[in-house]
Design a protein around this motif. Sequence first.
Motif, mmCIF file in Angstrom:
data_model
loop_
_atom_site.group_PDB
_atom_site.id
_atom_site.type_symbol
_atom_site.label_atom_id
_atom_site.label_comp_id
_atom_site.label_asym_id
_atom_site.label_seq_id
_atom_site.Cartn_x
_atom_site.Cartn_y
_atom_site.Cartn_z
ATOM 1 N N LEU A 142 -2.440 6.890 8.876
ATOM 2 C CA LEU A 142 -3.143 5.620 9.082
ATOM 3 C C LEU A 142 -4.647 5.824 9.265
ATOM 4 C CD1 LEU A 142 -0.506 3.974 11.415
ATOM 5 C CD2 LEU A 142 -1.077 3.240 9.085
ATOM 6 N N GLU A 143 -5.033 6.884 9.939
ATOM 7 C CA GLU A 143 -6.465 7.191 10.082
ATOM 8 C C GLU A 143 -7.073 7.511 8.728
ATOM 9 O OE1 GLU A 143 -7.836 9.271 14.027
ATOM 10 O OE2 GLU A 143 -6.098 10.312 13.193
ATOM 11 N N ARG A 144 -6.390 8.334 7.955
ATOM 12 C CA ARG A 144 -6.895 8.756 6.647
ATOM 13 C C ARG A 144 -7.088 7.556 5.717
ATOM 14 N NH1 ARG A 144 -3.276 12.460 5.512
ATOM 15 N NH2 ARG A 144 -1.867 10.958 4.586
ATOM 16 N N GLU A 145 -6.197 6.571 5.805
ATOM 17 C CA GLU A 145 -6.284 5.390 4.937
ATOM 18 C C GLU A 145 -7.160 4.281 5.526
ATOM 19 O OE1 GLU A 145 -5.130 5.227 1.832
ATOM 20 O OE2 GLU A 145 -4.402 7.284 2.032
ATOM 21 N N GLY A 146 -7.766 4.524 6.679
ATOM 22 C CA GLY A 146 -8.695 3.557 7.256
ATOM 23 C C GLY A 146 -8.058 2.398 7.994
ATOM 24 N N ILE A 161 0.855 -1.189 0.000
ATOM 25 C CA ILE A 161 0.000 0.000 0.000
ATOM 26 C C ILE A 161 0.887 1.233 0.000
ATOM 27 C CG2 ILE A 161 -1.742 1.238 1.338
ATOM 28 C CD1 ILE A 161 -2.516 -1.631 2.369
ATOM 29 N N ASN A 162 0.451 2.279 -0.631
ATOM 30 C CA ASN A 162 1.245 3.495 -0.764
ATOM 31 C C ASN A 162 1.173 4.323 0.518
ATOM 32 O OD1 ASN A 162 2.863 5.416 -1.926
ATOM 33 N ND2 ASN A 162 1.180 6.441 -2.978
ATOM 34 N N LEU A 163 1.904 3.881 1.544
ATOM 35 C CA LEU A 163 1.984 4.595 2.813
ATOM 36 C C LEU A 163 3.429 5.005 3.062
ATOM 37 C CD1 LEU A 163 -0.147 2.372 5.230
ATOM 38 C CD2 LEU A 163 -0.638 4.719 4.586
ATOM 39 N N PRO A 164 3.646 6.138 3.723
ATOM 40 C CA PRO A 164 5.017 6.511 4.082
ATOM 41 C C PRO A 164 5.611 5.477 5.043
ATOM 42 C CG PRO A 164 3.497 8.345 4.456
ATOM 43 C CD PRO A 164 2.670 7.143 4.131
ATOM 44 N N HIS A 165 6.913 5.382 5.051
ATOM 45 C CA HIS A 165 7.598 4.428 5.935
ATOM 46 C C HIS A 165 7.243 4.670 7.394
ATOM 47 C CE1 HIS A 165 9.977 2.564 2.806
ATOM 48 N NE2 HIS A 165 10.226 3.770 2.322
ATOM 49 N N ARG A 166 7.072 5.937 7.775
ATOM 50 C CA ARG A 166 6.734 6.246 9.167
ATOM 51 C C ARG A 166 5.416 5.582 9.560
ATOM 52 N NH1 ARG A 166 5.653 11.908 6.860
ATOM 53 N NH2 ARG A 166 3.424 11.794 6.443
ATOM 54 N N ALA A 167 4.441 5.598 8.643
ATOM 55 C CA ALA A 167 3.135 5.014 8.927
ATOM 56 C C ALA A 167 3.230 3.498 9.039
ATOM 57 C CB ALA A 167 2.126 5.415 7.856
ATOM 58 N N ILE A 168 4.030 2.892 8.197
ATOM 59 C CA ILE A 168 4.213 1.434 8.254
ATOM 60 C C ILE A 168 4.839 1.043 9.583
ATOM 61 C CG2 ILE A 168 5.447 -0.516 7.240
ATOM 62 C CD1 ILE A 168 5.076 0.925 4.505
ATOM 63 N N ALA A 169 5.869 1.783 9.999
ATOM 64 C CA ALA A 169 6.540 1.479 11.264
ATOM 65 C C ALA A 169 5.576 1.600 12.440
ATOM 66 C CB ALA A 169 7.739 2.401 11.454
ATOM 67 N N VAL A 170 4.792 2.667 12.474
ATOM 68 C CA VAL A 170 3.853 2.872 13.575
ATOM 69 C C VAL A 170 2.742 1.826 13.529
ATOM 70 C CG1 VAL A 170 2.134 4.461 14.538
ATOM 71 C CG2 VAL A 170 4.397 5.305 13.881
ATOM 72 N N TYR A 171 2.245 1.500 12.342
ATOM 73 C CA TYR A 171 1.204 0.468 12.220
ATOM 74 C C TYR A 171 1.705 -0.868 12.780
ATOM 75 C CZ TYR A 171 -1.970 -2.953 10.247
ATOM 76 O OH TYR A 171 -2.844 -3.989 10.102
ATOM 77 N N LEU A 172 2.891 -1.283 12.367
ATOM 78 C CA LEU A 172 3.424 -2.562 12.832
ATOM 79 C C LEU A 172 3.663 -2.543 14.340
ATOM 80 C CD1 LEU A 172 5.834 -3.408 9.882
ATOM 81 C CD2 LEU A 172 3.591 -4.426 10.385
ATOM 82 N N TYR A 173 4.095 -1.404 14.862
ATOM 83 C CA TYR A 173 4.284 -1.259 16.311
ATOM 84 C C TYR A 173 2.949 -1.459 17.032
ATOM 85 C CZ TYR A 173 5.328 0.882 20.816
ATOM 86 O OH TYR A 173 5.465 1.114 22.156
ATOM 87 N N SER A 222 -3.725 8.425 27.809
ATOM 88 C CA SER A 222 -3.230 8.132 26.467
ATOM 89 C C SER A 222 -4.394 7.817 25.532
ATOM 90 C CB SER A 222 -2.242 6.958 26.497
ATOM 91 O OG SER A 222 -2.869 5.809 27.004
ATOM 92 N N LEU A 223 -4.132 7.916 24.250
ATOM 93 C CA LEU A 223 -5.145 7.611 23.248
ATOM 94 C C LEU A 223 -5.349 6.103 23.151
ATOM 95 C CD1 LEU A 223 -3.888 10.018 20.458
ATOM 96 C CD2 LEU A 223 -5.953 10.312 21.819
ATOM 97 N N LEU A 224 -6.549 5.718 22.811
ATOM 98 C CA LEU A 224 -6.870 4.318 22.524
ATOM 99 C C LEU A 224 -6.830 4.164 21.014
ATOM 100 C CD1 LEU A 224 -8.014 1.534 23.564
ATOM 101 C CD2 LEU A 224 -10.241 2.450 22.902
ATOM 102 N N TYR A 225 -6.076 3.203 20.529
ATOM 103 C CA TYR A 225 -5.986 2.934 19.100
ATOM 104 C C TYR A 225 -6.703 1.633 18.795
ATOM 105 C CZ TYR A 225 -2.303 6.359 19.520
ATOM 106 O OH TYR A 225 -1.616 7.501 19.804
ATOM 107 N N GLU A 226 -7.563 1.664 17.799
ATOM 108 C CA GLU A 226 -8.250 0.464 17.329
ATOM 109 C C GLU A 226 -7.756 0.167 15.918
ATOM 110 O OE1 GLU A 226 -12.715 -1.249 16.371
ATOM 111 O OE2 GLU A 226 -12.477 0.840 16.973
ATOM 112 N N ILE A 227 -7.167 -0.989 15.748
ATOM 113 C CA ILE A 227 -6.668 -1.413 14.431
ATOM 114 C C ILE A 227 -7.861 -1.921 13.634
ATOM 115 C CG2 ILE A 227 -5.144 -2.986 13.193
ATOM 116 C CD1 ILE A 227 -3.635 -0.887 14.847
ATOM 117 N N LEU A 228 -8.085 -1.341 12.473
ATOM 118 C CA LEU A 228 -9.252 -1.669 11.654
ATOM 119 C C LEU A 228 -8.930 -2.629 10.519
ATOM 120 C CD1 LEU A 228 -10.734 1.933 11.420
ATOM 121 C CD2 LEU A 228 -11.394 0.105 13.010
ATOM 122 N N LYS A 229 -7.700 -2.657 10.062
ATOM 123 C CA LYS A 229 -7.314 -3.547 8.959
ATOM 124 C C LYS A 229 -6.197 -4.439 9.409
ATOM 125 C CE LYS A 229 -8.401 -0.448 5.148
ATOM 126 N NZ LYS A 229 -7.910 0.202 3.947
#
Length: 84
Positions: free
Chosen positions: A57-61, A9-21, A77-84
Amino acid sequence: MSKREIYKINLPHRAIAVYLYLESRVNKDRTCYPAIGTIARELHLSVSTVKRAITDLEREGFLRKKQRWRENGGRSSLLYEILK
């Protein structure tokens, strides 16, 4: 989504790193709540970069964030819900 699919998916590396974290820290409800400062420190990124990644990550769902509150009315702290 498999962890490999995130790279297609066309995401910046920063977003991929944070998503995987975040994805590696979710519970059975697919939620987690690490502080932005903790994410930044553990990934060796700036707080600003982590905030931009979360916006990406929010913008891309991929995730939804929700403010959590302490019993005394203060922010937690914020609560993060992984949608995909």
